[in-house]
Design an enzyme around this catalytic site. Structure first.
Site, mmCIF file in Angstrom:
data_model
loop_
_atom_site.group_PDB
_atom_site.id
_atom_site.type_symbol
_atom_site.label_atom_id
_atom_site.label_comp_id
_atom_site.label_asym_id
_atom_site.label_seq_id
_atom_site.Cartn_x
_atom_site.Cartn_y
_atom_site.Cartn_z
ATOM 1 C CG ASP A 11 23.408 -33.177 -4.092
ATOM 2 O OD1 ASP A 11 22.236 -33.547 -3.850
ATOM 3 O OD2 ASP A 11 23.798 -32.926 -5.243
HETATM 4 C C1 NOJ Z 1 20.749 -34.836 -5.979
HETATM 5 C C2 NOJ Z 1 20.938 -33.680 -6.884
HETATM 6 O O1 NOJ Z 1 22.303 -33.515 -7.219
HETATM 7 C C3 NOJ Z 1 20.418 -32.379 -6.321
HETATM 8 O O2 NOJ Z 1 20.545 -31.378 -7.270
HETATM 9 C C4 NOJ Z 1 19.004 -32.547 -5.862
HETATM 10 O O3 NOJ Z 1 18.486 -31.339 -5.394
HETATM 11 C C5 NOJ Z 1 18.963 -33.617 -4.797
HETATM 12 N N1 NOJ Z 1 19.441 -34.861 -5.343
HETATM 13 C C6 NOJ Z 1 17.574 -33.815 -4.220
HETATM 14 O O4 NOJ Z 1 16.752 -34.393 -5.132
#
Ligand code: NOJ
Length: 747
Positions: free
Chosen positions: A286
């Protein structure tokens, strides 16, 4: 007899040929991957494992970097996120094509509930329990996104979520493992279409692996502490279902699980996902989560964080730069073998080949196709249908709804009546060249619906937040002139979503006070609640005669709400998550254990498992939702009362539409394993059917109970069905059980 068998033989032959084709294709891709890998320097390999955010939008804390172009040219970047549109993706891809090996970039994007056409937020859609409709919105989202240069969506989020304080409840399918697994499967199928490589397919990214939804206190990014059994039984199955649907990629999660950050968690990523489940795709971290292991206190520096993540099985680093800065040194220091890097790179290249990017890196950059896909009127129809199916009718005293189309004067009041972009919900995408205000507001929807003989009056009444009641008087005056009042209140769209946890989940500001004043006029009031999570609204629930929970419905919100208000669509949705009475009850969910001192009512609190100051019951239970018509359940039949593990029971039940309107009912089947080596939940959803019945029509539907539905993870984490008594419950919600029976699993 022989002739009859021919089609079956033919079918088998075709299947064998198709399978052989796929295998040959995979094999040849694997060979191509190997031949590219052989040409790559270590630095180029590490580049494939590095993903950056584009410069213009950010969905996380940005690291300023003015060297992106140069790094892409040097083969140091494998993927970008937040790059949208054919022109922008093309221009980045052109830079990648200047690199030595010309390995194409992957473009990833959060296409969570639609791309240009916005659909209901995922939690709302889950309330439709309509797997075809859910698959279809994902299909349309993929069609639009892929036409706009995107290869990969960071969806579906399949985290089971039982805490409405957590802002991301809006992004998943609610609290239930069975329903959540079905929806996870449908969404992956929808995004990926027939196969990767098709022009309208995007790769799914199942997230967040794992247990992110159980953040302590509902606070985003917080720790998770849970037993392995709970993990396997409740939180992992939707991931497995998504994998079974063919999900190409996984994303790990921000949380630590029992003290080990998910990003550096070998047990999750390598032992379960890649080994036990044999996942062949790749795992992306993430946003920044590799570097965040330093904050967790699980890694001293970037070097240690990279070591931990790559060893655990995280193949691509989203934005933290730890891989870029440390992997080469780790190899040099012999902390990791090159084989580990090769494995990650192969997984990434494999997907680039499958998508067809090596054949044509600009395959998804066709501006003419983009124009057509983003302006397809069929997509708007899909959005309207999905939105109508997501609206939950919570209350309809004296059949106030549906409203008559001949109503003379309607007062439409509230801070959300004329809101436009609010309807999009948290994860909307800013598509270049597209006016994000093309959404149908609730006001427009009502205008579109009523004829010239109906007068529509409007007053804002108050803001979503704050204490200002100055506009109450005007709203009351407007209400007095009307035959019926519709009040639209709730949250702002960005009050639920990532990093949007709330400790107070009441309807914000003075909105419920406004309702009080409107009710005092004596006019009938229909309340629309717009939100991304279950809110607490006891005053409204107890006093408003009619309530529709409209969530955030997307592009066609206004039209869909009008369809339901006037009965052009009879609401059929049922809650995919429990609604508490107060924050103090959280976490509250239907499939809880009985405890040794169960409380069965709110009167007797004598040394039992109750609250002294609060009911033990939720305000609205999982599976709840009413209709303009009514359904009777009768004639429960079981093919047998005792079954062996290799047998099954056929359950039949007759449903009759006993009301005046045609309508759909979601018939729910729950089971309770009466005695287990592990305590079993009071009930567990094990099947459901959504059926459409004309007024007066009856239909008998059938369910199958088999060993799979009776199994659970025992103390040794074995998936077993234990002999003994089971209770069968068929109902219209987890509480509204209409028919019951018992059966026994025998040795
Ligand atoms: C953080 C989020 O937790 C995740 O779900 C997302 O896909 C990414 N950022 C990218 O935006």
């Amino acid at each position: 007899m022989c002739r009859k068998k021919q089609p079956a033989v033919l079918l088998l032959l075709l299947l064998v040929i198709a399978f052989a084709n796929v295998t040959a294709q995979q094999k040849s891709i694997a060979q191509k991957v190997d031949s590219v890998l052989k040409l790559m320097t270590l630095e180029e390999k590490i580049g494939q494992m590095n993903q950056y955010n584009d410069d213009h939008t950010a969905t996380g804390p940005v690291t300023l970097d003015n060297k992106k172009q140069e790094q892409i040219k040097n083969g140091q970047v494998g993927s970008l996120l937040n790059t949208v549109g054919t022109e922008r993706t093309r221009s980045w891809q052109q830079i990648a094509m200047q690199s030595r090996l010309k390995i194409p970039l992957l473009f990833g994007q959060d296409v969570i509930h639609g791309y240009k056409t916005t659909f209901p937020i995922p939690l709302a859609e889950a309330c439709s329990w309509d797997l075809n409709a859910i698959q279809l919105t994902a299909r349309v989202a993929a069609t639009e996104a892929s036409a706009s240069g995107i290869h990969w969506t960071f969806a579906p989020m399949v985290d089971i979520a039982r805490d409405p304080r957590w802002g991301r409840v809006m992004e998943g399918a609610g609290e239930d493992t069975y329903l959540g697994s079905k929806i996870a499967y449908a969404r992956v199928k929808g995004f990926q279409g027939n196969k990767l490589g098709d022009i309208n397919a995007v790769m799914a990214c199942v997230k967040h692996f794992a247990a992110y939804g159980a953040a302590i206190g509902g606070r985003d990014y917080n720790s998770v502490d849970m037993s392995d059994r709970m993990l396997w039984e409740t939180y992992l199955p939707p991931f497995k279902a998504a994998l079974d649907a063919g999900a190409a990629t996984f994303m790990n999660s921000f949380n630590d699980l029992n003290g080990v950050p998910a990003t550096g968690n070998k047990y999750l990523q390598r032992d379960i996902l890649k080994d036990k489940w044999n996942f062949k795709g790749f795992v992306v971290s993430d946003w920044g989560s590799i570097g965040e292991m330093i904050n967790h206190g699980n890694a001293k520096n970037e070097y240690e964080a990279a070591l931990s993540a790559v060893t655990a099985g995280s193949d691509m680093d989203m934005e933290s730069r730890c891989y870029k800065n440390s992997l080469a040194q780790l190899v040099k220091d012999k902390k990791i073998p090159v084989a580990l890097i090769d494995d990650a790179v192969k997984r990434i290249l494999q997907k680039k080949f499958e998508l067809g990017l090596f054949n044509d890196p600009y395959k998804f950059c066709n501006t003419a196709r983009e124009q057509v896909a983003l302006n397809n009127p069929e997509h708007v129809k899909v959005a309207r249908e999905a939105a109508t199916k997501s609206i939950v009718l919570l209350k309809n005293q004296n059949n106030l709804l549906p409203l008559s189309k001949n109503t003379k004067t309607i007062a439409f009041i509230g801070p959300l009546v004329k809101a436009v972009k609010q309807n999009k919900g948290f994860w909307d995408v800013e598509v270049p060249g597209v006016d994000s205000n093309f959404i149908v507001s609730q006001w427009e929807g009502l205008q579109n619906k009523v004829g010239t003989s109906t007068t529509l009056l409007y007053a804002k009444g108050c803001d979503i937040e704050g204490n200002n009641k100055d506009d109450f008087a005007e709203a009351v005056e407007v209400a007095k002139q009307a035959d019926v009042v519709i009040l639209s209140i709730g949250e702002r769209r960005d009050m639920s979503g990532e990093a949007k946890s709330r400790s107070n989940i009441n309807i914000p500001g003075v909105q419920e006070d406004l309702l009080k004043e409107l009710l005092a006029t004596g006019k009938p009031v229909v309340v629309l609640i717009n939100a991304g999570r279950p809110l607490v609204f006891n005053y409204t629930a107890d006093n408003a005669p009619a309530i529709l929970y409209t969530w955030w419905l997307g592009s066609e919100a206004g039209n869909a709400i009008a369809d339901v208000l006037f009965g052009d669509y009879n609401p059929s949705a049922k809650l995919a998550i429990t609604f508490p009475r107060s924050v103090g009850q959280i976490p509250i969910y239907y499939s809880h254990f009985n405890t040794g001192r169960p409380a069965t009512n709110d009167e007797n609190r004598n040394y039992n498992s109750s609250y002294n100051d609060e009911s033990i019951f939720p305000k609205y239970e999982f599976g709840y939702g009413v209709s303009y018509t009514s359904f009777q359940y009768s004639n429960l039949q079981m093919s047998k009362k005792k079954l062996k593990a290799n047998e099954q029971i056929e359950v039949a039940v007759t449903i009759t539409n006993t009301g005046k309107y045609d309508g759909e009912e979601i018939v729910q089947l729950y089971l309770r394993d009466k005695v287990g080596s592990i305590v079993r939940p009071m009930k567990e959803l094990k099947d459901f059917q959504k059926i459409n019945l004309k007024a007066g029509e009856s239909r008998t539907i059938k369910f199958i109970i088999n060993k799979e539905k009776l199994s659970f993870f025992n103390q040794q984490l074995q998936w077993v069905a234990e002999p003994g008594d089971f209770e069968l419950m068929i109902g219209a919600s987890s509480k509204d059980i209409r028919l019951k029976d018992f059966f026994e699993l025998i040795n």
